[in-house]
Each structure stands twice: as structure tokens, then as C-alpha cells.
Design an enzyme around this catalytic site. Structure first.
Site, short mmCIF file in Angstrom:
data_model
loop_
_atom_site.label_atom_id
_atom_site.label_comp_id
_atom_site.label_asym_id
_atom_site.label_seq_id
_atom_site.Cartn_x
_atom_site.Cartn_y
_atom_site.Cartn_z
N LYS A 35 0.85 -1.21 0.00
CA LYS A 35 0.00 0.00 0.00
C LYS A 35 0.88 1.25 0.00
CE LYS A 35 -0.36 -0.27 5.02
NZ LYS A 35 -1.18 -0.78 6.14
N TYR A 252 16.43 28.94 9.66
CA TYR A 252 15.27 29.72 10.10
C TYR A 252 15.12 29.69 11.61
CZ TYR A 252 13.69 29.87 5.25
OH TYR A 252 13.60 30.09 3.91
C1 LIG Z 1 -0.49 -1.90 6.72
C2 LIG Z 1 -1.12 -3.16 7.14
C3 LIG Z 1 -0.36 -4.31 7.38
C4 LIG Z 1 1.16 -4.30 7.37
O1 LIG Z 1 1.60 -3.77 8.61
P1 LIG Z 1 3.17 -3.67 8.96
O2 LIG Z 1 3.19 -3.16 10.36
O3 LIG Z 1 3.76 -2.69 8.00
O4 LIG Z 1 3.73 -5.02 8.80
C5 LIG Z 1 -1.02 -5.49 7.64
N1 LIG Z 1 -2.37 -5.53 7.70
C6 LIG Z 1 -3.13 -4.43 7.51
C7 LIG Z 1 -4.61 -4.54 7.61
C8 LIG Z 1 -2.55 -3.22 7.23
O5 LIG Z 1 -3.31 -2.14 7.05
#
Ligand SMILES: *Cc1c(COP(=O)(O)O)cnc(C)c1O
Length: 359
Positions: A35, A252
Site C-alpha cells: 500500500k 530559520y
Molecule cells: C499496513 C497493514 C499491514 C502491514 O503492517 P506492517 O506493520 O507494515 O507489517 C497489515 N495488515 C493491515 C490490515 C494493514 O493495514
């Protein structure tokens, strides 16, 4: 000439990290979670390097379409399912595996005309209170899905709130595990933290994300200790040098002021590249950063296109000296911790203007 900043992606590290996951959960199928543009690593790059995964998990229909167009025939899990009924046309055309976390999604599926029945995931809210059917509602939703001609198989799924922390998974497992037994359904529970620390959560399909990118899901255990290799290394160069007199500041707001005469390097990397602007800016601390292979710290407030490093520990530094912002010998987790965040956020924030190369 382009700016000297660069994100390097070690494709071999993806395959290595997937193997670490496989060894931790032997015989269990793995969705590679890609994702958010593969946590900022590039969707097609990550998927290509992890073809050995059993499937890919993501949220966006566009990302699913990009995988299919690139020829990936793997199962693709849509982690939040569909948002409106017409999304199911795409789900059908691309033959995706949607999550059902709400009865409105089951209603949409029931009204849909599909070319082929789908594998679906039924999400259970076992305590995180984000998405999913309450444990009481799961058997009913499961029966409903099982009775629909649009559905080929139903896998139960849940997600843990503190698999990486002191609360662990016990309470959520106590609520979720009996459902799998009662309904005789396959199950998917584990994110990276649960895969690496809680073997009882492995079930039939695991869902590793951050571990595949070579960062640690745990605040108290490093990626190296877990045998993971960083995929992304963000590098740049020193593009100017300043010598501050005692009392002079840099950047800054003059958040940092030199106590003694101090050499400062100006680095071509800023928050518009994805470096966290909330990294500590004052005299007391700074984020770790490497110059010419030596560990030092950032000083002053991160700007849009530049940040500043203390060169006291790197007297040989000069114009063009190589800077590692994170990756390689400098874990992204350490930079994230200094900035009060997690490596996930650093990776996802990597800006599209940063040139990418693969090694
Ligand atoms: C993002 C996600 C994962 C992966 O999680 P990690 O901590 O990056 O391993 C697994 N399951 C779901 C539902 C997620 O949204």
C-alpha cells in the site's frame, strides 16, 4: 545537473526480507503489503522484487490496476474493500480479493453481477476498533457471504493494535481465535510485528509490510537484530560549508546556536524531499546523519530544500562530501525515533522529486 539527492533501492534486500518473513512463518502464505506506493518504495519496483510473495495487499484500485497492467497475476487483497458499488466493476475486471468490513459492502456485493465469484476477506474487529464486524456479528456475516453466488471463499481477518508493544496480541486473539475454529474458516491476522513475535497469530496468510522494507516494527529491537536489510538509502551531498562563530545561528529561527566556533555542512535535502521537518532543531539534540561515513547530527530547523549538519566530528568533510540521511549503516528507525515518528512515515513521505536508482 540534477540535485545530488538520491534514493537508492536495494532490490536484493526485498527478496532477503521476504525470506526472513518466510522463515519466521514457515509454510504460511504471505501477502506482501505494498500500500501507499509500497511504503514510498515504488509499487512496481517492490512488486517486481517480491514476485515470490503469494499475493499483494494494498488499498487503492488504481494501484491494483497498475499491478495488473504490469502483468502481475497474483491475488491482490484490497485492505479496505470497496468504497462504492461501482468499484465492484473494477474488482471484478481485475479479479481482486476485497475485504468486507461493513455490511454495506456485503449489500453492494450481493447486488453485483460478476463474471467470476471472488475470494473475499471478512474483517473482524477484535478490539482495535478501526474496521470490521464485531465478534458477535461475524458468524452472521460469514453465513451471508458463504450463501452468495458472488463469493468463492471467505477468509477471516483481523488486525492487531499493539503487536509491537507491551500489550501484545493476547486479548485480541482470545476474541478472534474461537471464530476461526467455530466457522472452520481460514484466517489472516499477522502484520510484521505479529509475524516476528507472536507465532500463534500466523494462521493461513500473514500480511508483512514494514519488515519487507527492512525496518523494524519494534521500538526495542533493531532491524539488524531481526536480520532485516534496509531497502531504501537516502543520500545527498554537502553543497556549502559555513563556520559559525560562538553565538551565531544557522537556518530559520536560529534554533541552533554555536557554543564555540563550529563547522556546519549544508546538505541538499529538505522537507520537500520527505525529510521530517519536526526533527529536533535545538542545541540539545539532533537527528543522526552520516557524513563521509561518520555519524554526526543535524542542527537547526530543516528547511524545504536544505538541512544542516554539525561537522565537528568530521573534520575532513568538504564540498561534495557524501551524506546518508537514512539507510545503509544508519537505520531509518533511528532517524525516525529522533524525529518522534516511525520509519513508516519517513518512507511514505519520500517525495517524487527525489531521483530513484535501483542497485
Ligand atoms: C499496513 C497493514 C499491514 C502491514 O503492517 P506492517 O506493520 O507494515 O507489517 C497489515 N495488515 C493491515 C490490515 C494493514 O493495514
Amino acid at each position: 545537473m540534477p540535485r545530488p539527492i538520491q534514493a537508492r533501492f536495494d532490490l536484493g534486500a526485498f527478496a532477503h526480507n521476504l525470506e526472513v518473513v518466510r522463515k519466521a512463518a514457515p509454510g504460511v502464505r504471505a501477502w506482501a503489503v505494498v500500500k501507499a506506493n509500497a511504503y514510498g518504495h515504488g509499487l512496481l519496483r517492490a512488486a517486481g522484487a517480491m514476485r515470490a510473495a503469494d499475493g499483494f495487499a494494498l488499498l487503492d484500485l488504481h494501484e491494483a490496476a497498475r499491478l495488473r497492467e504490469a502483468g502481475f497475476a497474483h491475488p491482490i487483497l484490497l485492505l479496505q474493500g470497496v468504497f462504492e458499488a461501482r468499484d465492484l466493476d473494477t474488482v471484478d475486471a481485475l479479479h481482486l480479493t476485497p475485504v468486507m468490513h461493513h455490511s454495506a459492502q456485503i449489500d453492494m456485493l450481493q447486488r453485483a453481477t460478476l463474471r467470476r465469484p471472488l475470494d473475499v476477506y471478512l474483517k473482524c474487529n477484535s478490539g482495535m476498533n478501526r474496521l470490521g464486524f464485531g465478534t458477535d456479528a461475524v458468524p452472521g456475516a460469514h453465513a451471508r457471504l458463504k450463501g452468495m453466488p458472488q463469493v468463492k471463499s471467505v477468509t477471516l481477518m483481523t488486525h492487531f493494535a499493539d503487536a509491537d508493544g507491551p500489550l501484545g496480541v493476547a486479548d485480541q486473539m482470545a476474541r478472534f481465535a474461537p471464530l476461526g475454529a467455530q466457522l472452520e474458516a481460514p484466517a489472516s491476522m499477522a502484520n510484521s510485528a505479529a509475524i516476528l513475535r507472536h507465532a500463534e497469530t500466523h494462521g493461513d496468510w500473514v500480511r508483512p509490510g514494514i519488515a519487507l522494507y527492512g525496518a523494524s516494527p519494534f521500538p526495542d529491537q533493531s532491524a539488524a537484530q531481526l536480520g532485516l536489510r534496509p531497502v531504501m538509502t537516502l543520500t545527498s551531498q554537502i553543497i556549502a560549508l559555513q563556520t559559525l562563530k560562538p553565538g551565531e545561528g544557522v537556518g530559520y529561527g536560529f534554533k541552533y546556536r554555536a557554543m564555540a566556533e563550529t563547522r556546519i555542512g549544508i546538505v541538499a535535502c529538505g522537507y520537500a524531499d520527505g525529510y521530517p521537518r519536526h526533527a529536533p532543531a535545538g542545541n540539545a539534540a539532533g537527528a543522526p546523519i552520516m557524513v563521509d561515513g561518520m555519524l554526526t547530527r543535524t542542527v537547526g530547523r530543516v528547511a524545504m530544500d536544505m538541512l544542516y549538519v554539525d561537522l565537528t566530528a568530521v573534520p575532513q568533510a568538504r564540498l561534495g562530501s557524501k551524506v546518508v540521511l537514512w539507510g545503509g549503516d544508519l537505520p531509518a528507525d533511528d532517524v525516525a525515533a529522533a524525529a518522534g515518528t516511525v520509519s513508516y512515515e519517513l518512507f511514505c513521505a519520500l517525495a517524487s522529486r527525489v531521483p530513484a536508482i535501483e542497485i
